[in-house]
Design a protein around this motif. Structure first.
Motif, PDB file in Angstrom:
ATOM      1  N   PRO A   1      58.626  32.883   7.782  1.00 27.25           N
ATOM      2  CA  PRO A   1      58.420  34.111   7.003  1.00 27.25           C
ATOM      3  C   PRO A   1      57.012  34.216   6.409  1.00 27.25           C
ATOM      4  N   ASP A   2      56.385  33.072   6.126  1.00 27.58           N
ATOM      5  CA  ASP A   2      55.047  33.089   5.550  1.00 27.58           C
ATOM      6  C   ASP A   2      53.947  33.010   6.605  1.00 27.58           C
ATOM      7  N   GLY A   3      54.344  33.110   7.884  1.00 24.67           N
ATOM      8  CA  GLY A   3      53.358  33.086   8.957  1.00 24.67           C
ATOM      9  C   GLY A   3      52.926  31.705   9.388  1.00 24.67           C
ATOM     10  N   THR A   4      53.651  30.685   8.935  1.00 22.39           N
ATOM     11  CA  THR A   4      53.336  29.305   9.322  1.00 22.39           C
ATOM     12  C   THR A   4      54.214  28.881  10.496  1.00 22.39           C
ATOM     13  N   LEU A   5      53.635  28.185  11.458  1.00 25.89           N
ATOM     14  CA  LEU A   5      54.406  27.718  12.605  1.00 25.89           C
ATOM     15  C   LEU A   5      55.374  26.630  12.168  1.00 25.89           C
ATOM     16  N   VAL A   6      56.629  26.773  12.563  1.00 23.40           N
ATOM     17  CA  VAL A   6      57.694  25.859  12.129  1.00 23.40           C
ATOM     18  C   VAL A   6      58.375  25.255  13.355  1.00 23.40           C
ATOM     19  N   PRO A   7      58.534  23.924  13.410  1.00 28.03           N
ATOM     20  CA  PRO A   7      59.311  23.327  14.510  1.00 28.03           C
ATOM     21  C   PRO A   7      60.795  23.587  14.297  1.00 28.03           C
ATOM     22  N   ASP A   8      61.456  24.050  15.350  1.00 25.38           N
ATOM     23  CA  ASP A   8      62.884  24.376  15.280  1.00 25.38           C
ATOM     24  C   ASP A   8      63.644  23.379  16.146  1.00 25.38           C
TER      25      ASP A   8
ATOM     26  N   ARG B   1      45.052  22.038  19.532  1.00 23.33           N
ATOM     27  CA  ARG B   1      43.603  22.061  19.781  1.00 23.33           C
ATOM     28  C   ARG B   1      43.189  23.280  20.582  1.00 23.33           C
ATOM     29  N   ARG B   2      44.029  23.678  21.543  1.00 25.07           N
ATOM     30  CA  ARG B   2      43.691  24.828  22.394  1.00 25.07           C
ATOM     31  C   ARG B   2      44.171  26.157  21.829  1.00 25.07           C
ATOM     32  N   LYS B   3      44.772  26.120  20.644  1.00 28.06           N
ATOM     33  CA  LYS B   3      45.304  27.335  19.994  1.00 28.06           C
ATOM     34  C   LYS B   3      46.325  28.042  20.886  1.00 28.06           C
ATOM     35  N   ALA B   4      47.093  27.246  21.623  1.00 27.03           N
ATOM     36  CA  ALA B   4      48.068  27.809  22.553  1.00 27.03           C
ATOM     37  C   ALA B   4      49.230  28.496  21.837  1.00 27.03           C
ATOM     38  N   PHE B   5      49.625  27.996  20.676  1.00 22.16           N
ATOM     39  CA  PHE B   5      50.736  28.609  19.952  1.00 22.16           C
ATOM     40  C   PHE B   5      50.383  30.032  19.508  1.00 22.16           C
ATOM     41  N   GLU B   6      49.178  30.196  18.959  1.00 23.37           N
ATOM     42  CA  GLU B   6      48.764  31.513  18.495  1.00 23.37           C
ATOM     43  C   GLU B   6      48.700  32.514  19.642  1.00 23.37           C
ATOM     44  N   ARG B   7      48.151  32.084  20.783  1.00 21.99           N
ATOM     45  CA  ARG B   7      48.032  32.997  21.925  1.00 21.99           C
ATOM     46  C   ARG B   7      49.397  33.413  22.440  1.00 21.99           C
ATOM     47  N   SER B   8      50.329  32.474  22.487  1.00 19.68           N
ATOM     48  CA  SER B   8      51.633  32.791  23.040  1.00 19.68           C
ATOM     49  C   SER B   8      52.429  33.710  22.123  1.00 19.68           C
ATOM     50  N   LEU B   9      52.341  33.485  20.821  1.00 21.34           N
ATOM     51  CA  LEU B   9      53.076  34.323  19.875  1.00 21.34           C
ATOM     52  C   LEU B   9      52.441  35.699  19.704  1.00 21.34           C
TER      53      LEU B   9
ATOM     54  N   THR C   1      50.282  36.737  17.704  1.00 18.61           N
ATOM     55  CA  THR C   1      50.169  37.123  16.306  1.00 18.61           C
ATOM     56  C   THR C   1      49.434  36.027  15.558  1.00 18.61           C
ATOM     57  N   LYS C   2      48.889  36.381  14.409  1.00 20.79           N
ATOM     58  CA  LYS C   2      48.201  35.382  13.611  1.00 20.79           C
ATOM     59  C   LYS C   2      49.230  34.449  12.998  1.00 20.79           C
ATOM     60  N   VAL C   3      49.078  33.160  13.252  1.00 19.84           N
ATOM     61  CA  VAL C   3      50.030  32.178  12.739  1.00 19.84           C
ATOM     62  C   VAL C   3      49.256  30.955  12.268  1.00 19.84           C
ATOM     63  N   ALA C   4      49.672  30.408  11.131  1.00 20.58           N
ATOM     64  CA  ALA C   4      49.021  29.218  10.595  1.00 20.58           C
ATOM     65  C   ALA C   4      49.698  27.985  11.185  1.00 20.58           C
ATOM     66  N   VAL C   5      48.927  27.163  11.868  1.00 18.91           N
ATOM     67  CA  VAL C   5      49.465  25.951  12.491  1.00 18.91           C
ATOM     68  C   VAL C   5      49.060  24.757  11.628  1.00 18.91           C
ATOM     69  N   PRO C   6      50.022  24.084  11.002  1.00 16.74           N
ATOM     70  CA  PRO C   6      49.670  22.931  10.147  1.00 16.74           C
ATOM     71  C   PRO C   6      48.914  21.868  10.926  1.00 16.74           C
TER      72      PRO C   6
END
Length: 230
Positions: free
Chosen positions: A33-40, A64-72, A74-79
């Motif tokens: 909900p806060d835009g942070t990437l969460v492991p499920d 490192r490759r910012k793959a999570f942000e590209r796939s989603l 949307t702007k997401v904060a990756v810890p």
């Protein structure tokens, strides 16, 4: 939002390599909900999910490759400590499963009881504290080899006995609700199988075993398309 559901036999692709795999060979992530990437880890959180191979190395490289942000998309904060966070969550998952198996009466503790269960041939796995004395580890190994030799002499099939060494003594004490636990063992049963299933996933994550396999039971590894998103 509606909780995520996966049909049996469905597949997803790794956000890093695009390799298509079964969900058990991957880790699901969602944007919280806060835009942070969460492991499920239990694959139940709501929202659009992305997947990475069951490997610390793969998760680290995806960050490192910012793959999570590209796939989603949307702007997401990756810890920055996401790989460590996943490891800690998976370890806690195994610990909780061990506690449940103990409540189900499927755990024995103490060297004598562990040795006795090994000798019966009904031991599903041995658990040895990582910070236990080397002499104790040696004696447990000897008990396992004696049991294997006895089964071989009787013409019985020998199953390699898993030895779980991911817990310190303090972790075992917490999970089992008793003091001074260095050795424990699992008797057969669904709850005990649950412990081993979660343990195998953690070992695969730590050892970057990105292929589906049933290890030793180890002693203790650009934007995707298609099935990656849901």
């Amino acid at each position: 939002m509606k909780a995520a559901t996966l049909k049996e036999g469905s597949e997803r692709s790794c956000v890093l390599t695009r390799a298509v795999k079964a969900p058990d060979d991957l880790i699901r992530f969602v944007a919280g909900p806060d835009g942070t990437l969460v492991p499920d880890l239990r694959r139940k959180l709501p929202g659009r999910g992305v997947w990475a191979s069951l490997s610390r190395k793969a998760v680290t490289e995806a960050i490192r490759r910012k793959a999570f942000e590209r796939s989603l998309k949307t702007k997401v904060a990756v810890p920055a400590d996401l790989p460590e966070m996943i490891d800690a969550l998976m370890l806690r998952d195994v610990q909780q499963a061990l506690s449940m198996a103990n409540k189900a009466g499927l755990v024995v503790a103490g060297f004598g009881k562990v040795e006795a269960l090994i000798e019966t041939g009904r031991c599903l796995a041995v658990i040895a504290a990582s910070d236990g004395a080397e002499d104790g580890k040696r004696k447990i190994g000897q008990a396992i080899r004696r049991a294997e030799a006895a089964r071989e002499s009787e013409g019985l099939k020998v199953r390699r006995l898993p030895v779980v060494t991911i817990f310190a003594a303090a972790d075992l004490e917490l999970a089992l609700g008793r003091a001074h636990v260095i050795h424990a063992a699992l008797a057969p049963g669904p709850a005990a199988e649950g412990v081993l299933s979660r343990w195998r996933r953690l070992v695969r994550y730590r050892t970057d075993d990105t292929a589906a396999s049933d290890q030793n039971e180890p002693e203790d590894t650009t934007e995707p398309a298609g099935p990656n998103a849901e």
